[in-house]
Motif scaffolding. Structure first.
Motif, mmCIF file in Angstrom:
data_model
loop_
_atom_site.group_PDB
_atom_site.id
_atom_site.type_symbol
_atom_site.label_atom_id
_atom_site.label_comp_id
_atom_site.label_asym_id
_atom_site.label_seq_id
_atom_site.Cartn_x
_atom_site.Cartn_y
_atom_site.Cartn_z
ATOM 1 N N GLU A 69 73.407 42.596 -4.233
ATOM 2 C CA GLU A 69 71.951 42.479 -4.378
ATOM 3 C C GLU A 69 71.490 41.056 -4.073
ATOM 4 O O GLU A 69 70.497 40.848 -3.372
ATOM 5 C CB GLU A 69 71.550 42.874 -5.801
ATOM 6 C CG GLU A 69 70.070 42.957 -6.027
ATOM 7 C CD GLU A 69 69.738 43.433 -7.433
ATOM 8 O OE1 GLU A 69 68.856 42.828 -8.044
ATOM 9 O OE2 GLU A 69 70.369 44.389 -7.913
ATOM 10 N N SER A 96 75.778 43.065 -8.291
ATOM 11 C CA SER A 96 74.900 41.901 -8.417
ATOM 12 C C SER A 96 75.060 40.974 -7.214
ATOM 13 O O SER A 96 74.075 40.462 -6.678
ATOM 14 C CB SER A 96 75.222 41.152 -9.700
ATOM 15 O OG SER A 96 74.421 40.013 -9.811
ATOM 16 N N TYR A 146 69.092 39.864 -0.981
ATOM 17 C CA TYR A 146 67.870 39.090 -1.223
ATOM 18 C C TYR A 146 67.904 37.802 -0.391
ATOM 19 O O TYR A 146 66.918 37.431 0.232
ATOM 20 C CB TYR A 146 67.706 38.744 -2.706
ATOM 21 C CG TYR A 146 66.549 37.814 -2.953
ATOM 22 C CD1 TYR A 146 65.242 38.294 -2.977
ATOM 23 C CD2 TYR A 146 66.751 36.440 -3.108
ATOM 24 C CE1 TYR A 146 64.166 37.450 -3.166
ATOM 25 C CE2 TYR A 146 65.678 35.583 -3.304
ATOM 26 C CZ TYR A 146 64.394 36.091 -3.333
ATOM 27 O OH TYR A 146 63.344 35.241 -3.512
#
Length: 108
Positions: free
Chosen positions: A67, A64, A71
């Motif tokens: 990610e 997470s 982003y």
């Protein structure tokens, strides 16, 4: 009368036997449930289980974070590109020139 009495007696026996079987099954189910609950508690309390859960959670958190970082990097790049486009646009340069000219004219 004899048949009726025999049928009543058979039904009473069947009811009694069915009740006994149900009670036995309930007792077995309670024992089984107790054993299963105890085993689950042992598993949950074990260090191995806690380590496995901790490992899985850590992997999910790491994934997470990666990610999210990807982003954020992508979005930051997009924002920088948009700012560069604005700063290099003719329209922006014209507006800046106009504002600067107004300020210069006002100060003169």
């Amino acid at each position: 009368e004899k048949v009726d009495a025999s049928v009543i007696e058979t039904n009473q026996y069947t009811d009694k036997r069915a009740t006994e079987v149900v009670e036995q099954m309930q007792a077995r189910l309670e024992t089984f449930s107790s054993i299963v609950a105890e085993k689950i508690e042992q598993i949950l309390a074990s260090a191995e289980f806690r380590e496995k859960i901790s490992s899985v959670v850590e992997e999910k958190v790491d994934a997470s974070v990666i990610e999210t970082n990807q982003y954020t990097d992508k979005r930051a790049t997009e924002v920088v590109e948009q700012i560069e486009q604005i700063l290099t646009s003719a329209d922006f340069r014209e507006k800046i020139s106009s504002v600067v000219k107004e300020k210069v004219d006002a100060s003169v």
